[in-house]
Design a protein around this motif. Structure first.
Motif, PDB file in Angstrom:
ATOM      1  N   ALA A  96      45.921 -33.296 -45.431  1.00 47.53           N
ATOM      2  CA  ALA A  96      46.790 -32.113 -45.455  1.00 47.53           C
ATOM      3  C   ALA A  96      47.149 -31.726 -46.888  1.00 47.53           C
ATOM      4  O   ALA A  96      47.204 -30.546 -47.222  1.00 47.53           O
ATOM      5  N   SER A  97      47.394 -32.705 -47.750  1.00 44.23           N
ATOM      6  CA  SER A  97      47.771 -32.389 -49.132  1.00 44.23           C
ATOM      7  C   SER A  97      46.587 -31.879 -49.946  1.00 44.23           C
ATOM      8  O   SER A  97      46.766 -31.214 -50.964  1.00 44.23           O
ATOM      9  N   ALA A  98      45.353 -32.170 -49.513  1.00 43.26           N
ATOM     10  CA  ALA A  98      44.158 -31.725 -50.228  1.00 43.26           C
ATOM     11  C   ALA A  98      43.780 -30.284 -49.887  1.00 43.26           C
ATOM     12  O   ALA A  98      42.928 -29.706 -50.565  1.00 43.26           O
ATOM     13  N   GLN A  99      44.390 -29.699 -48.860  1.00 46.62           N
ATOM     14  CA  GLN A  99      44.061 -28.318 -48.485  1.00 46.62           C
ATOM     15  C   GLN A  99      44.495 -27.361 -49.589  1.00 46.62           C
ATOM     16  O   GLN A  99      45.434 -27.628 -50.335  1.00 46.62           O
ATOM     17  N   ALA A 100      43.808 -26.209 -49.671  1.00 43.73           N
ATOM     18  CA  ALA A 100      44.142 -25.207 -50.692  1.00 43.73           C
ATOM     19  C   ALA A 100      45.563 -24.694 -50.488  1.00 43.73           C
ATOM     20  O   ALA A 100      46.335 -24.566 -51.433  1.00 43.73           O
ATOM     21  N   VAL A 101      45.920 -24.371 -49.250  1.00 49.33           N
ATOM     22  CA  VAL A 101      47.289 -23.971 -48.916  1.00 49.33           C
ATOM     23  C   VAL A 101      47.877 -25.114 -48.088  1.00 49.33           C
ATOM     24  O   VAL A 101      47.479 -25.321 -46.938  1.00 49.33           O
ATOM     25  N   GLN A 102      48.806 -25.843 -48.699  1.00 48.48           N
ATOM     26  CA  GLN A 102      49.364 -27.003 -48.002  1.00 48.48           C
ATOM     27  C   GLN A 102      50.148 -26.563 -46.776  1.00 48.48           C
ATOM     28  O   GLN A 102      50.852 -25.553 -46.809  1.00 48.48           O
ATOM     29  N   PRO A 103      50.053 -27.318 -45.687  1.00 50.28           N
ATOM     30  CA  PRO A 103      50.841 -26.976 -44.505  1.00 50.28           C
ATOM     31  C   PRO A 103      52.313 -27.309 -44.712  1.00 50.28           C
ATOM     32  O   PRO A 103      52.666 -28.136 -45.547  1.00 50.28           O
ATOM     33  N   GLU A 104      53.159 -26.641 -43.928  1.00 51.89           N
ATOM     34  CA  GLU A 104      54.573 -27.002 -43.901  1.00 51.89           C
ATOM     35  C   GLU A 104      54.720 -28.199 -42.974  1.00 51.89           C
ATOM     36  O   GLU A 104      54.247 -28.176 -41.844  1.00 51.89           O
ATOM     37  N   VAL A 105      55.374 -29.228 -43.450  1.00 52.04           N
ATOM     38  CA  VAL A 105      55.569 -30.439 -42.654  1.00 52.04           C
ATOM     39  C   VAL A 105      56.995 -30.429 -42.130  1.00 52.04           C
ATOM     40  O   VAL A 105      57.941 -30.429 -42.903  1.00 52.04           O
ATOM     41  N   HIS A 106      57.124 -30.408 -40.813  1.00 48.97           N
ATOM     42  CA  HIS A 106      58.442 -30.455 -40.170  1.00 48.97           C
ATOM     43  C   HIS A 106      58.631 -31.866 -39.627  1.00 48.97           C
ATOM     44  O   HIS A 106      58.004 -32.242 -38.643  1.00 48.97           O
ATOM     45  N   LEU A 107      59.480 -32.625 -40.282  1.00 48.95           N
ATOM     46  CA  LEU A 107      59.784 -33.991 -39.851  1.00 48.95           C
ATOM     47  C   LEU A 107      60.916 -33.912 -38.845  1.00 48.95           C
ATOM     48  O   LEU A 107      61.989 -33.392 -39.140  1.00 48.95           O
ATOM     49  N   ARG A 108      60.660 -34.422 -37.635  1.00 44.44           N
ATOM     50  CA  ARG A 108      61.648 -34.311 -36.564  1.00 44.44           C
ATOM     51  C   ARG A 108      61.960 -35.703 -35.993  1.00 44.44           C
ATOM     52  O   ARG A 108      61.403 -36.099 -34.978  1.00 44.44           O
ATOM     53  N   ILE A 133      58.118 -30.100 -47.269  1.00 40.77           N
ATOM     54  CA  ILE A 133      58.613 -31.011 -46.235  1.00 40.77           C
ATOM     55  C   ILE A 133      60.026 -30.594 -45.868  1.00 40.77           C
ATOM     56  O   ILE A 133      60.854 -30.336 -46.734  1.00 40.77           O
ATOM     57  N   GLY A 134      60.305 -30.537 -44.577  1.00 40.08           N
ATOM     58  CA  GLY A 134      61.647 -30.225 -44.117  1.00 40.08           C
ATOM     59  C   GLY A 134      62.004 -31.090 -42.926  1.00 40.08           C
ATOM     60  O   GLY A 134      61.151 -31.468 -42.131  1.00 40.08           O
ATOM     61  N   ILE A 135      63.279 -31.412 -42.791  1.00 43.97           N
ATOM     62  CA  ILE A 135      63.751 -32.214 -41.660  1.00 43.97           C
ATOM     63  C   ILE A 135      64.384 -31.250 -40.659  1.00 43.97           C
ATOM     64  O   ILE A 135      65.269 -30.482 -40.990  1.00 43.97           O
ATOM     65  N   VAL A 136      63.911 -31.330 -39.428  1.00 43.39           N
ATOM     66  CA  VAL A 136      64.381 -30.470 -38.353  1.00 43.39           C
ATOM     67  C   VAL A 136      65.186 -31.336 -37.397  1.00 43.39           C
ATOM     68  O   VAL A 136      64.859 -32.502 -37.172  1.00 43.39           O
ATOM     69  N   GLY A 137      66.247 -30.781 -36.807  1.00 43.14           N
ATOM     70  CA  GLY A 137      67.092 -31.532 -35.873  1.00 43.14           C
ATOM     71  C   GLY A 137      66.325 -32.051 -34.675  1.00 43.14           C
ATOM     72  O   GLY A 137      65.289 -31.508 -34.275  1.00 43.14           O
ATOM     73  N   SER A 138      66.819 -33.105 -34.090  1.00 47.15           N
ATOM     74  CA  SER A 138      66.099 -33.758 -32.986  1.00 47.15           C
ATOM     75  C   SER A 138      66.235 -33.010 -31.678  1.00 47.15           C
ATOM     76  O   SER A 138      65.640 -33.400 -30.681  1.00 47.15           O
ATOM     77  N   GLU A 139      67.007 -31.901 -31.636  1.00 50.58           N
ATOM     78  CA  GLU A 139      67.092 -31.147 -30.387  1.00 50.58           C
ATOM     79  C   GLU A 139      65.768 -30.461 -30.068  1.00 50.58           C
ATOM     80  O   GLU A 139      65.524 -30.045 -28.960  1.00 50.58           O
ATOM     81  N   GLN A 140      64.850 -30.374 -31.067  1.00 58.76           N
ATOM     82  CA  GLN A 140      63.543 -29.771 -30.863  1.00 58.76           C
ATOM     83  C   GLN A 140      62.471 -30.849 -30.776  1.00 58.76           C
ATOM     84  O   GLN A 140      61.308 -30.603 -31.044  1.00 58.76           O
ATOM     85  N   PHE A 141      62.849 -32.050 -30.414  1.00 58.79           N
ATOM     86  CA  PHE A 141      61.942 -33.198 -30.446  1.00 58.79           C
ATOM     87  C   PHE A 141      60.854 -33.091 -29.401  1.00 58.79           C
ATOM     88  O   PHE A 141      61.117 -32.787 -28.251  1.00 58.79           O
ATOM     89  N   ILE A 142      59.647 -33.326 -29.780  1.00 59.44           N
ATOM     90  CA  ILE A 142      58.415 -33.388 -28.973  1.00 59.44           C
ATOM     91  C   ILE A 142      58.403 -32.357 -27.853  1.00 59.44           C
ATOM     92  O   ILE A 142      58.931 -32.575 -26.765  1.00 59.44           O
ATOM     93  N   GLU A 143      57.733 -31.268 -28.134  1.00 52.29           N
ATOM     94  CA  GLU A 143      57.668 -30.180 -27.154  1.00 52.29           C
ATOM     95  C   GLU A 143      56.670 -30.462 -26.083  1.00 52.29           C
ATOM     96  O   GLU A 143      55.697 -31.133 -26.228  1.00 52.29           O
TER      97      GLU A 143
END
Length: 143
Positions: A96-108, A133-143
């Motif tokens: 993911a870090s080697a991609q030209a446009v890095q993805p947004e990483v949502h850590l949940r 990298i961003g931390i998202v609340g656990s109310e959105q955990f595993i859809e």
């Protein structure tokens, strides 16, 4: 039985002043009041800005979003798929870090997840060069 303090009333010394001198305090208060009166009109003036109108163009490529979930047992999920071990997770992060446009990483992480697991995932992401990298609340955990 009475007690006499002093010279008995026949003294040429002036009497001791018992009252507090409030004149300096009043002077300071008046200076502050004048400063307030002077500065209030300055704060009420507005600055008119001519901002451009229009719609900005959309970004050329929308970033990919990678969701890393951590449950209460310490299992790590990459976009909903279980990652078997830390080496597999780091390999995915390296790609993911080697991609030209890095993805947004949502850590949940789950609220009951161990801090060591969450901190380890964040340290790996930083070490391998992921910058979004961003931390998202656990109310959105595993859809």
């Amino acid at each position: 039985m009475a007690m006499n303090v002093g010279s008995g009333g026949i003294s040429r010394d002036p009497e001791v002043m018992i009252d507090i001198n409030t004149t300096p305090l009043i002077d300071v208060m008046l200076v502050l009041l004048v400063m307030l009166i002077i500065t209030i009109p300055i704060q009420l003036h507005s600055v008119n800005l001519n901002l451009p109108t229009g719609n900005p163009p959309p970004p050329p490529v929308l970033p990919e979003i990678v969701k890393i979930d951590i449950d209460n047992t310490g299992a790590v999920y990459w976009n909903g798929e279980v990652v078997s071990d830390r080496a597999a997770l780091e390999e995915k992060m390296t790609r993911a870090s080697a991609q030209a446009v890095q993805p947004e990483v949502h850590l949940r992480p789950d609220k009951a997840a161990k801090y060591a697991v969450v901190a380890g995932v964040m340290a790996s992401a930083q070490r391998l060069g992921l910058t979004k990298i961003g931390i998202v609340g656990s109310e959105q955990f595993i859809e």
